[in-house]
Write an enzyme that holds these catalytic residues in place. Structure first.
Site, PDB file in Angstrom:
ATOM      1  N   LYS A  17       0.811  -1.219  -0.129  1.00 28.72           N
ATOM      2  CA  LYS A  17       0.010  -0.043   0.230  1.00 28.72           C
ATOM      3  C   LYS A  17       0.778   1.288  -0.038  1.00 28.72           C
ATOM      4  O   LYS A  17       0.430   2.423  -0.544  1.00 28.72           O
ATOM      5  CB  LYS A  17      -0.889   0.081   1.198  1.00 28.72           C
ATOM      6  CG  LYS A  17      -1.820   1.088   1.510  1.00 28.72           C
ATOM      7  CD  LYS A  17      -2.812   0.614   2.451  1.00 28.72           C
ATOM      8  CE  LYS A  17      -2.504   1.352   3.821  1.00 28.72           C
ATOM      9  NZ  LYS A  17      -3.624   1.397   4.619  1.00 28.72           N
ATOM     10  N   ASP A  18       2.033   1.096   0.609  1.00 33.03           N
ATOM     11  CA  ASP A  18       2.920   2.363   0.692  1.00 33.03           C
ATOM     12  C   ASP A  18       3.721   2.622  -0.491  1.00 33.03           C
ATOM     13  O   ASP A  18       4.520   3.517  -0.585  1.00 33.03           O
ATOM     14  CB  ASP A  18       3.555   2.384   1.944  1.00 33.03           C
ATOM     15  CG  ASP A  18       2.713   2.411   3.149  1.00 33.03           C
ATOM     16  OD1 ASP A  18       1.586   2.967   3.155  1.00 33.03           O
ATOM     17  OD2 ASP A  18       3.351   1.789   4.274  1.00 33.03           O
TER      18      ASP A  18
ATOM     19  N   ARG B 239      -9.387   8.094   0.393  1.00 32.42           N
ATOM     20  CA  ARG B 239     -10.206   6.946  -0.039  1.00 32.42           C
ATOM     21  C   ARG B 239     -11.238   6.600   1.164  1.00 32.42           C
ATOM     22  O   ARG B 239     -12.360   6.330   0.615  1.00 32.42           O
ATOM     23  CB  ARG B 239      -9.071   5.814  -0.270  1.00 32.42           C
ATOM     24  CG  ARG B 239      -9.665   4.603  -0.558  1.00 32.42           C
ATOM     25  CD  ARG B 239      -8.450   3.525  -0.534  1.00 32.42           C
ATOM     26  NE  ARG B 239      -8.119   3.164   0.839  1.00 32.42           N
ATOM     27  CZ  ARG B 239      -8.629   2.507   1.709  1.00 32.42           C
ATOM     28  NH1 ARG B 239      -9.803   1.683   1.471  1.00 32.42           N
ATOM     29  NH2 ARG B 239      -8.032   2.383   2.931  1.00 32.42           N
ATOM     30  N   ARG B 240     -10.827   6.731   2.269  1.00 37.08           N
ATOM     31  CA  ARG B 240     -11.624   6.053   3.368  1.00 37.08           C
ATOM     32  C   ARG B 240     -12.889   7.389   3.427  1.00 37.08           C
ATOM     33  O   ARG B 240     -13.800   6.705   3.877  1.00 37.08           O
ATOM     34  CB  ARG B 240     -10.992   5.944   4.664  1.00 37.08           C
ATOM     35  CG  ARG B 240     -10.237   4.515   4.575  1.00 37.08           C
ATOM     36  CD  ARG B 240      -9.239   4.375   5.737  1.00 37.08           C
ATOM     37  NE  ARG B 240      -8.550   3.226   5.751  1.00 37.08           N
ATOM     38  CZ  ARG B 240      -7.323   3.003   6.285  1.00 37.08           C
ATOM     39  NH1 ARG B 240      -6.771   3.962   6.895  1.00 37.08           N
ATOM     40  NH2 ARG B 240      -6.825   1.838   6.108  1.00 37.08           N
TER      41      ARG B 240
ATOM     42  N   ARG C  92      -3.663  11.243  12.836  1.00 38.90           N
ATOM     43  CA  ARG C  92      -2.371  10.829  12.256  1.00 38.90           C
ATOM     44  C   ARG C  92      -1.796   9.880  13.541  1.00 38.90           C
ATOM     45  O   ARG C  92      -2.119   9.988  14.351  1.00 38.90           O
ATOM     46  CB  ARG C  92      -1.587  12.015  11.831  1.00 38.90           C
ATOM     47  CG  ARG C  92      -1.511  12.450  10.383  1.00 38.90           C
ATOM     48  CD  ARG C  92      -0.939  11.592   9.128  1.00 38.90           C
ATOM     49  NE  ARG C  92       0.338  11.786   9.257  1.00 38.90           N
ATOM     50  CZ  ARG C  92       1.122  10.565   9.362  1.00 38.90           C
ATOM     51  NH1 ARG C  92       0.820   9.271   9.009  1.00 38.90           N
ATOM     52  NH2 ARG C  92       2.566  10.843   9.156  1.00 38.90           N
TER      53      ARG C  92
ATOM     54  N   ARG D 248      -3.425   6.119  17.398  1.00 40.21           N
ATOM     55  CA  ARG D 248      -4.807   6.422  16.860  1.00 40.21           C
ATOM     56  C   ARG D 248      -5.972   5.768  18.065  1.00 40.21           C
ATOM     57  O   ARG D 248      -6.907   6.509  18.233  1.00 40.21           O
ATOM     58  CB  ARG D 248      -4.918   5.692  15.552  1.00 40.21           C
ATOM     59  CG  ARG D 248      -4.130   6.535  14.657  1.00 40.21           C
ATOM     60  CD  ARG D 248      -4.475   6.102  13.054  1.00 40.21           C
ATOM     61  NE  ARG D 248      -3.157   6.613  12.349  1.00 40.21           N
ATOM     62  CZ  ARG D 248      -3.344   6.720  10.968  1.00 40.21           C
ATOM     63  NH1 ARG D 248      -4.660   6.312  10.267  1.00 40.21           N
ATOM     64  NH2 ARG D 248      -2.471   7.179  10.294  1.00 40.21           N
TER      65      ARG D 248
ATOM     66  N   CYS E 100      -1.459   7.537  -2.880  1.00 39.42           N
ATOM     67  CA  CYS E 100      -2.412   7.773  -1.913  1.00 39.42           C
ATOM     68  C   CYS E 100      -2.801   9.021  -1.383  1.00 39.42           C
ATOM     69  O   CYS E 100      -3.703   9.331  -0.335  1.00 39.42           O
ATOM     70  CB  CYS E 100      -1.489   6.875  -0.663  1.00 39.42           C
ATOM     71  SG  CYS E 100      -0.032   8.162  -0.219  1.00 39.42           S
TER      72      CYS E 100
HETATM   73  N1  LIG Z   1      -0.786   4.090   5.417  1.00 42.33           N
HETATM   74  C1  LIG Z   1      -0.193   3.580   6.686  1.00 42.33           C
HETATM   75  C2  LIG Z   1      -0.121   1.910   6.459  1.00 42.33           C
HETATM   76  N2  LIG Z   1       0.337   1.293   5.541  1.00 42.33           N
HETATM   77  C3  LIG Z   1       0.235  -0.083   5.771  1.00 42.33           C
HETATM   78  C4  LIG Z   1      -0.906  -0.140   6.842  1.00 42.33           C
HETATM   79  C5  LIG Z   1      -1.406  -1.460   7.243  1.00 42.33           C
HETATM   80  C6  LIG Z   1      -0.960  -2.841   6.709  1.00 42.33           C
HETATM   81  C7  LIG Z   1      -1.523  -3.041   5.520  1.00 42.33           C
HETATM   82  O1  LIG Z   1      -2.429  -2.469   4.823  1.00 42.33           O
HETATM   83  O2  LIG Z   1      -0.848  -3.786   4.998  1.00 42.33           O
HETATM   84  C8  LIG Z   1      -1.049   1.108   7.247  1.00 42.33           C
HETATM   85  C9  LIG Z   1      -1.803   1.502   8.495  1.00 42.33           C
HETATM   86  C10 LIG Z   1      -3.250   1.829   7.998  1.00 42.33           C
HETATM   87  O3  LIG Z   1      -3.595   2.405   6.876  1.00 42.33           O
HETATM   88  O4  LIG Z   1      -4.166   1.545   9.149  1.00 42.33           O
END
Ligand SMILES: NCc1[nH]cc(CCC(=O)O)c1CC(=O)O
Length: 309
Positions: free
Chosen positions: A81-82, A129-130, A147, A153, A241
């Site tokens: 995702k990152d 997105r969320r 954050r 959180r 993102c």
């Molecule tokens: N953006 C940060 C991030 N990058 C990956 C995850 C969670 C693990 C994943 O999605 O594999 C998270 C935390 C989140 O969004 O709650």
């Protein structure tokens, strides 16, 4: 015996993911010794700014990639995702292990369900997105930016700063949180996950054939096919993102069913399409074409221009 230096961000989640992957390599009989080298990234240093305003893709990966180029480390475990949609030359994803739960987890004080929250309730998330998909379900909610790492959180939720927050289920599960922490797992058809959510990618140098041969043993074919479709969509939409983009693929009998989504931040414009193919590139491309034909690509460009990224 070769000693493999593994680069990791310093966050609890990053170190947990890195250690869990190293254990998997050991269990698969890899012939290496391992040592973890911690690396602080730009994304780790910025805590108070809305991530989508910070700008620059790959906030969490640049310093790690530099360490790979410099041969200070041999591989790094990233949340897919990152990862930016295009990798720098000479680096590659050596394998994509089996995906964890791809869903988003909704956690509310008093475990009040999403559809039962009072009008105007405050929900914390730092992702467009969320927030845009939440607004589709509950247009009245007051979405506020939050954050910090998972523990921070959860502490802010408990302190009453928010009525509810959304986190990736995968991160919670890898950190050992039990399902009863979560009020509701949002199903993928009501909140489509981020591209690559729940999947890890192991990044290494393209010419490190000895390491690549060992990593290949931990590749999970179905996860890799799905994530490749998702990332093709991300590339074709020129996404990151920092824009409201989502995508999720599943694989059955070698066939990929991929759904992609583009939305305006206010959720007054939403494009969602699905394609099925045995080829991940085709699945991702087809959805990008369908959505672009309806104006989705232009919408992404506009969101980017408005947030100056
Ligand atoms: N953006 C940060 C991030 N990058 C990956 C995850 C969670 C693990 C994943 O999605 O594999 C998270 C935390 C989140 O969004 O709650």
């Amino acid at each position: 015996m070769r000693k493999i230096i593994v680069g990791s961000r310093r966050s609890k989640l990053a170190l947990t993911q890195t250690n869990q992957f190293i254990e998997k390599m050991k269990a698969a009989g890899s012939p290496f010794e391992f040592e973890i080298k911690e690396i602080v990234t730009k994304g780790d240093r910025i805590v108070d700014v809305m991530l989508s305003k910070v700008g620059g893709k790959g906030l969490f990966v640049k310093e790690i990639e530099q360490a790979l180029f410099n041969k200070e480390i041999d591989f790094a475990v990233h949340s897919m995702k990152d990862m930016p949609s295009v990798l720098p030359e000479s680096l590659t994803i050596g394998c994509i292990p089996e995906r964890e739960d791809p869903r988003d987890a909704y956690i509310a004080n008093g475990h009040v369900k999403l559809l039962e929250l009072p009008v105007g309730a405050v929900v914390g998330t730092s992702s467009l997105r969320r927030s845009s998909q939440l607004l589709l379900l509950r247009p009245d909610l007051d979405i506020q930016w939050i954050r910090g790492n998972i523990d921070t959180r959860l502490a802010k939720l408990q302190a009453g700063d928010f009525d509810a927050i959304i986190l990736a289920a995968a991160g919670l599960k890898r950190m050992g949180w039990k399902d009863d922490l979560v009020t509701e797992f949002l199903e993928v058809d009501e909140c489509l996950p981020a591209i690559g959510q729940g999947a890890l990618g192991i990044e290494c140098r393209e010419d490190d054939t000895e390491l690549l041969a060992e990593l290949a043993k931990l590749n999970h074919e179905e996860t890799a096919l799905a994530v490749n479709a998702e990332r093709k969509f991300l590339r074709d939409m020129d996404g990151s993102c920092q824009v409201p983009i989502a995508g999720y693929g599943t694989v059955k009998d070698g066939e990929i069913t991929f759904t992609g989504l583009i939305s305006s931040p206010e959720a007054d414009q939403v494009f969602k399409e699905t394609s099925i193919s045995r080829d991940p590139i085709q699945a991702g491309r087809e959805v990008a074409e369908k959505i672009s034909a309806q104006g989705g690509y232009d919408l992404i460009q506009r969101v980017k221009a408005e947030s100056n990224v």
